[in-house]
Design an enzyme around this catalytic site. Structure first.
Site: not given
Ligand code: 3PG
Ligand code: MG
Length: 400
Positions: A355, A379
């Site tokens: 991100g 993640g």
């Protein structure tokens, strides 16, 4: 694992297909500052719509506390999705309630609807499998008979949540094109990467990256460390770091990692120090071993960028996760820009994980085509590289 192609092969015309996408974009108020994840979600949605499916998209935005909260409404995302698709995307005002049923019921073949932020329902992230299963059942019920589920939210496959994991056990489930593409790239990194294999890690906390550092150290040729977490490593080497970010309880761990790394782990030689955490702070470039009391390092310095760039220019495989400094503030953006540029210039197979780093690439105006792959999952890609099982992927392997 059944895939989107399999589903399209079965035929989807007139069927309602639930698609989990990761549309968790950065917002400034209600303005989307980087729509990369929305664009990445388009191909799967388009293929389904073009094949005549009624496409019901479910997604989350931010971390609302299990109740409707206007600040986390997917309204701006529905607008952007519609603009990019060139078709109206109706946003249901709730997740699985009356409005969702009515919007889904009104979909024409080839139409696309978006359900409101699935995390407005506390069952989405519940630890109770029963509660999650209940929401999954209600999501599935929206698709009626012959419904199907396409898992395409790669950025969220590491979450065991109702719309990611549980729903795939209720509906016939298929991996979407984005999930497949992302997994393909990550497989290249964990398989037999061309060498030298250089990893660049940034971001604020060592504790967040500890597992991936441990997993990667034996596999990589170089691990370049920048971002806030470099200061805990510098402290572990016995240097004063002034008021820089420091995780005191990680210092011993960093000492051990430095010893085990045997020179593979490369730290900044200089940093941009500031007298306050502010865009208009006074700044100076100092050796990373000489940060004075009262000053804090907010970016890697120009000599470090040169050293990192030299390593990156030789690499054949590169993975990068985490900004090198506080790039959102112009005086501390050059480290991230310099490293990103060096990766873009390198002929290496290069993957930007996540991100924030992906958004940094675009916000700093770097050419996206300089990178072999810009992942939508931070993640998720880290957990994959750590060797962890991703629940949203594992469930697709379970079959019916
Ligand atoms: C992300 O932004 O990394 C994904 O959308 C997952 O969001 P989460 O960390 O809030 O689960
Ligand atoms: Mg390149």
């Amino acid at each position: 694992m059944k895939t989107l192609d399999d589903l399209l092969g079965e035929g989807v015309a007139g069927r309602r297909v639930l698609v989990r996408a990761d549309l968790n974009v950065p917002l400034d108020g209600s303005r989307i500052t980087d729509d990369g994840r929305v664009r990445a979600a388009l191909p799967t949605i388009r293929r389904l719509a073009d094949a005549g499916a009624k496409v019901v998209v479910t997604a989350h935005l931010g971390r609302p506390k299990g109740a409707p909260d206007d600040r986390y409404s997917l309204r701006p995302v529905a607008e952007r999705l519609g603009a990019l698709l060139g078709a109206e995307v109706t946003l249901a005002g709730d997740v699985v309630g009356e409005q969702a049923r009515s919007v889904v019921g009104g979909l024409a073949d080839g139409g696309v609807a978006l359900l409101e932020n699935v995390r407005f329902d506390p069952r989405e992230t519940s630890k109770s499998a029963d509660e999650r299963a209940e929401l999954a059942g209600e999501l599935a019920a929206l698709t009626g008979q012959d419904g199907a589920f396409v898992s395409d939210g790669f950025g969220v496959v590491h979450r065991k949540q109702a719309s990611v994991y549980d729903v795939a056990r209720v509906l016939p489930a298929y991996a979407g094109g984005l999930v497949l593409a992302e997994l393909d790239v990550l497989r290249t990194l964990t398989g037999d990467p061309r060498r030298p294999y250089t990893v660049v890690l940034g971001g604020s906390k060592v504790s967040d990256k500890l597992a991936v550092i441990e997993a990667l150290l034996p596999k990589v040729d170089r691990l370049l460390v920048g971002g806030g977490m470099c200061f805990t490593f510098l402290a572990a080497q016995g240097h004063g770091v002034g008021s820089s970010l420091l995780e005191q309880d990680m210092v011993d761990t960093c000492k051990r990692l430095l010893a085990e790394a045997g020179g593979k782990l490369v730290l900044p030689v200089d940093v941009i120090a500031a007298d306050a955490f502010a865009a208009d702070a006074n700044t100076r470039t100092v050796a990373s071993t000489g940060i004075d009391d009262g000053w804090l390092g907010l970016d890697i310095g120009p000599e470090t960028v040169k050293e990192f760039a030299a390593a990156l220019s030789q690499a054949k495989t590169v993975f990068w996760n985490g900004p090198m400094g506080v790039f959102e503030m112009a005086p501390f953006a050059e480290g991230t820009r310099g490293v990103a540029q060096a990766i873009a210039d390198s002929p290496a197979f290069s993957v930007v994980g996540g991100g924030d780093s992906a958004a940094a690439v675009r916000l700093l105006g770097l050419p996206e085509d300089g990178f072999s792959h810009i992942s939508t999952g931070g993640g998720a890609s880290l957990e994959y590289l750590e060797g962890k099982e991703l629940p949203g992927v594992a469930v697709l392997n379970e079959g019916e």
